[in-house]
Design a protein around this motif. Structure first.
Motif, mmCIF file in Angstrom:
data_model
loop_
_atom_site.group_PDB
_atom_site.id
_atom_site.type_symbol
_atom_site.label_atom_id
_atom_site.label_comp_id
_atom_site.label_asym_id
_atom_site.label_seq_id
_atom_site.Cartn_x
_atom_site.Cartn_y
_atom_site.Cartn_z
ATOM 1 N N ALA A 22 0.827 -1.207 0.000
ATOM 2 C CA ALA A 22 0.000 0.000 0.000
ATOM 3 C C ALA A 22 0.861 1.256 0.000
ATOM 4 O O ALA A 22 0.640 2.179 -0.787
ATOM 5 C CB ALA A 22 -0.920 -0.010 1.223
ATOM 6 N N VAL A 23 1.849 1.285 0.871
ATOM 7 C CA VAL A 23 2.687 2.479 0.969
ATOM 8 C C VAL A 23 3.657 2.503 -0.198
ATOM 9 O O VAL A 23 4.322 1.507 -0.479
ATOM 10 C CB VAL A 23 3.467 2.472 2.298
ATOM 11 C CG1 VAL A 23 4.527 3.554 2.301
ATOM 12 C CG2 VAL A 23 2.505 2.671 3.448
ATOM 13 N N GLY A 24 3.703 3.625 -0.878
ATOM 14 C CA GLY A 24 4.607 3.685 -2.021
ATOM 15 C C GLY A 24 4.688 5.092 -2.564
ATOM 16 O O GLY A 24 4.429 6.065 -1.845
ATOM 17 N N LEU A 25 5.012 5.184 -3.850
ATOM 18 C CA LEU A 25 5.088 6.503 -4.474
ATOM 19 C C LEU A 25 3.750 7.210 -4.360
ATOM 20 O O LEU A 25 3.680 8.425 -4.364
ATOM 21 C CB LEU A 25 5.475 6.361 -5.934
ATOM 22 C CG LEU A 25 6.849 5.746 -6.174
ATOM 23 C CD1 LEU A 25 7.081 5.510 -7.656
ATOM 24 C CD2 LEU A 25 7.923 6.664 -5.609
ATOM 25 N N GLY A 26 2.676 6.418 -4.267
ATOM 26 C CA GLY A 26 1.353 6.998 -4.115
ATOM 27 C C GLY A 26 1.280 7.963 -2.934
ATOM 28 O O GLY A 26 0.669 9.020 -3.033
ATOM 29 N N ASN A 27 1.904 7.619 -1.835
ATOM 30 C CA ASN A 27 1.832 8.479 -0.646
ATOM 31 C C ASN A 27 2.651 9.748 -0.804
ATOM 32 O O ASN A 27 2.309 10.784 -0.262
ATOM 33 C CB ASN A 27 2.379 7.750 0.592
ATOM 34 C CG ASN A 27 1.681 6.453 0.843
ATOM 35 O OD1 ASN A 27 1.815 5.524 0.050
ATOM 36 N ND2 ASN A 27 0.917 6.371 1.907
ATOM 37 N N ILE A 28 3.769 9.631 -1.499
ATOM 38 C CA ILE A 28 4.735 10.725 -1.463
ATOM 39 C C ILE A 28 4.721 11.522 -2.759
ATOM 40 O O ILE A 28 4.921 12.719 -2.769
ATOM 41 C CB ILE A 28 6.132 10.152 -1.153
ATOM 42 C CG1 ILE A 28 6.087 9.549 0.259
ATOM 43 C CG2 ILE A 28 7.198 11.224 -1.231
ATOM 44 C CD1 ILE A 28 7.094 8.497 0.508
ATOM 45 N N TRP A 29 4.418 10.846 -3.849
ATOM 46 C CA TRP A 29 4.423 11.532 -5.139
ATOM 47 C C TRP A 29 2.995 11.864 -5.573
ATOM 48 O O TRP A 29 2.689 12.980 -5.951
ATOM 49 C CB TRP A 29 5.130 10.644 -6.166
ATOM 50 C CG TRP A 29 5.001 11.052 -7.589
ATOM 51 C CD1 TRP A 29 5.526 12.181 -8.168
ATOM 52 C CD2 TRP A 29 4.337 10.333 -8.632
ATOM 53 N NE1 TRP A 29 5.199 12.194 -9.501
ATOM 54 C CE2 TRP A 29 4.487 11.079 -9.811
ATOM 55 C CE3 TRP A 29 3.633 9.124 -8.675
ATOM 56 C CZ2 TRP A 29 3.950 10.654 -11.021
ATOM 57 C CZ3 TRP A 29 3.119 8.709 -9.877
ATOM 58 C CH2 TRP A 29 3.270 9.461 -11.035
ATOM 59 N N LYS A 30 2.057 10.900 -5.479
ATOM 60 C CA LYS A 30 0.690 11.158 -5.937
ATOM 61 C C LYS A 30 -0.146 11.932 -4.919
ATOM 62 O O LYS A 30 -0.780 12.913 -5.264
ATOM 63 C CB LYS A 30 -0.023 9.833 -6.230
ATOM 64 C CG LYS A 30 0.079 9.403 -7.680
ATOM 65 C CD LYS A 30 -0.924 8.293 -7.997
ATOM 66 C CE LYS A 30 -1.018 8.087 -9.493
ATOM 67 N NZ LYS A 30 -2.328 7.638 -9.933
ATOM 68 N N PHE A 31 -0.167 11.458 -3.676
ATOM 69 C CA PHE A 31 -1.066 12.059 -2.686
ATOM 70 C C PHE A 31 -0.823 13.562 -2.477
ATOM 71 O O PHE A 31 -1.759 14.356 -2.613
ATOM 72 C CB PHE A 31 -0.988 11.296 -1.353
ATOM 73 C CG PHE A 31 -1.754 11.933 -0.232
ATOM 74 C CD1 PHE A 31 -3.113 11.708 -0.080
ATOM 75 C CD2 PHE A 31 -1.121 12.793 0.659
ATOM 76 C CE1 PHE A 31 -3.827 12.318 0.940
ATOM 77 C CE2 PHE A 31 -1.828 13.413 1.679
ATOM 78 C CZ PHE A 31 -3.184 13.176 1.818
ATOM 79 N N PRO A 32 0.412 13.994 -2.180
ATOM 80 C CA PRO A 32 0.594 15.435 -1.968
ATOM 81 C C PRO A 32 0.305 16.241 -3.229
ATOM 82 O O PRO A 32 -0.305 17.300 -3.154
ATOM 83 C CB PRO A 32 2.069 15.553 -1.572
ATOM 84 C CG PRO A 32 2.455 14.202 -1.110
ATOM 85 C CD PRO A 32 1.638 13.246 -1.913
ATOM 86 N N SER A 33 0.708 15.735 -4.402
ATOM 87 C CA SER A 33 0.506 16.553 -5.590
ATOM 88 C C SER A 33 -0.974 16.608 -5.968
ATOM 89 O O SER A 33 -1.476 17.649 -6.375
ATOM 90 C CB SER A 33 1.366 16.067 -6.755
ATOM 91 O OG SER A 33 0.915 14.836 -7.232
ATOM 92 N N LEU A 34 -1.706 15.493 -5.800
ATOM 93 C CA LEU A 34 -3.146 15.531 -6.092
ATOM 94 C C LEU A 34 -3.867 16.415 -5.087
ATOM 95 O O LEU A 34 -4.760 17.189 -5.443
ATOM 96 C CB LEU A 34 -3.744 14.121 -6.078
ATOM 97 C CG LEU A 34 -3.391 13.242 -7.276
ATOM 98 C CD1 LEU A 34 -3.999 11.859 -7.125
ATOM 99 C CD2 LEU A 34 -3.863 13.880 -8.573
ATOM 100 N N THR A 35 -3.481 16.315 -3.817
ATOM 101 C CA THR A 35 -4.098 17.175 -2.806
ATOM 102 C C THR A 35 -3.794 18.634 -3.135
ATOM 103 O O THR A 35 -4.666 19.501 -3.046
ATOM 104 C CB THR A 35 -3.563 16.827 -1.404
ATOM 105 O OG1 THR A 35 -3.729 15.424 -1.205
ATOM 106 C CG2 THR A 35 -4.327 17.549 -0.316
#
Ligand code: TRP
Length: 451
Positions: A22-35
């Motif tokens: 679950a934890v991956g680029l999604g948390n650090i690259w996708k989540f902040p930039s989408l937010t």
């Protein structure tokens, strides 16, 4: 564990591997930039709702199916579906395709992260000017070789680990890396929060602006919920097939969801206060990590050290996620098609390397080659996150909710468990039957502009 089949050896190992997925680029690259690009806290709320009402029930369903069938993503549906309903195994094939598509761009982004560990050590990205950071990034991605070579390094490393199998490869590595990741993340949060002016970043992250919530934003939030928890394509199903018989599935899934949310929020807390403290743009999009972050870190005392830590942390996070994506394909090739594990690993890596070429070139040489208005990199991302995963999610809900039902241990809990267990399992089953498939369908069609 069925005879001779590899699997997770401890409950902690299964938890760390699943969390690692679950934890991956999604948390650090996708989540902040989408937010950042979708208006902060309002987006966060929709994402939270999608995670709890849709993500968690789908995750529990997938793990349950895998643990019951004890097979790869395609064979599992073959085993569990009624005899005359062969078509359910299409879910497994879609997962096979989605895993390759996601890996094609995911391993490229991971490659940039690895490259940035070195660039921050050599001082190449030590600049307080985002324009200069942009130039460094532009140079790296527009040169196909530098992009591809880093991608191949990532593929080589993770392919090597996956060849060792589930307990000696995936479990052994994620069990050690995940705790380390949490420690590094906390260090970065403390640094960011102790900067003066950090409050604006927190306000951005935590005060909602409901005007920004459009159908497209909702689809993005749902896509992110699926992507974050590795759902809709058989990853969790494949991992579930390695769970021990007595592992508490609902408990494990809930812990993974909460820990993953925490990592995303902590990443947001590590990034946004610093972005605001130094007057940078929060809505920088996917380039946030590679252009804004270097400038942000370079502006702060001790910047190079923290920047290096940041990219090491991101690289670590990517490993567990990549292993889980590879495992979907490797399990299918080795179990269903009988390839030896090593051959399966090498074939998987080779297929991804080939698909990775158009994704890598789309940042430079092939930037103008577009389908549906998207370059290959963005197309792979859009097709997988916003289409294949939600569609896979609907089908999994329909299968569990209306065809297969709960697995025996969960059925027992729903009837004779503790009051909490009964409520949890029954609510999950209700969500899987009625709420999740309808919600996904509406958000999907609406987001694609069907209404
Ligand atoms: N969840 C991972 C992340 O957030 C990515 C990932 C791993 C994934 N396995 C997956 C996404 C399966 C979709 C499907 O970075």
């Amino acid at each position: 564990m069925s005879q001779g089949r590899d699997g997770f050896t401890t409950a902690f190992g299964a938890l760390m591997a699943t969390l690692g997925s679950a934890v991956g680029l999604g948390n650090i690259w996708k989540f902040p930039s989408l937010t950042g690009t979708n208006g902060g806290a309002g987006f966060l709320l929709v994402y939270l709702a999608a995670t709890i009402l849709v993500g968690l029930p789908v995750m529990i369903s997938e793990i349950m199916l895998g643990r019951t069938a004890r097979a790869d993503a395609i064979t599992s549906f073959e085993k569990l579906a009624p005899r005359n309903q062969w078509w359910w195994k299409v879910i497994g094939w879609m997962g096979f395709a989605a895993a390759l598509l996601i890996m094609a761009f995911y391993s490229e982004v991971a490659g940039w992260v690895y490259a940035y560990i070195f660039k921050s050590l050599t001082g190449e990205i030590a600049t307080t000017d985002p324009k200069a950071a942009e130039a460094v990034f532009g140079q790296m991605v527009s040169n196909p070789w530098s992009s591809l070579i880093w991608q191949w390094i990532v593929l080589g490393l993770t392919g090597f680990i996956i060849a060792f199998g589930v307990s000696k490869g995936i479990e052994a590595v994620t069990r050690r890396l995940m705790p380390l990741l949490f420690i590094l993340l906390l260090v970065l949060c403390v640094r960011s929060l102790t900067l003066s002016g950090a409050g604006d970043g927190l306000a951005f992250l935590f005060s909602p602006d409901f005007a920004k919530i459009t159908p497209a934003v909702m689809l993005t939030a749902l896509g992110l919920a699926f992507f974050k928890l590795s759902l809709g394509m058989g990853t969790m199903l494949t991992y579930g097939s390695y769970f021990r018989e007595n592992q508490n599935i609902a408990g494990t899934a809930t812990r993974v969801m909460l820990a993953d949310l925490s990592v995303s929020l902590l990443a947001g807390i590590a990034i946004f206060p610093a972005v605001f403290a130094f007057g940078f743009e929060p809505a920088a999009g996917p380039s946030l990590v590679f252009m804004t972050i270097p400038a942000v870190f370079t502006s702060m005392p001790g910047g190079i050290v923290f920047m290096t830590l940041f990219f090491i942390l991101t690289a670590i996070a990517s490993v567990g996620a990549i292993l889980s994506l590879l495992e979907v394909v490797v399990a299918i090739l080795s179990e269903r098609f009988g390839l030896p594990r090593k051959t399966a690993a090498i074939s998987t890596i080779a297929m991804i390397a080939v698909l990775g070429v158009p994704a890598a070139l789309s940042q430079g040489t092939m930037a103008d080659f577009k389908l549906f208005g998207l370059n290959m990199f963005d197309l792979f991302d859009f097709l997988s996150s916003n289409i294949l995963l939600p569609v896979g999610g609907i089908l999994i809900c329909l299968f569990v909710g209306w065809v297969y039902g709960l697995a025996a241990p969960e059925k027992r809990l729903a009837e004779a468990g503790t009051p909490v267990q009964r409520v949890v399992i029954r609510s999950v089953f209700f969500l899987v039957r009625f709420v999740a498939p309808v919600a996904i369908a509406i958000v999907l069609l609406n987001g694609l502009g069907a209404f």
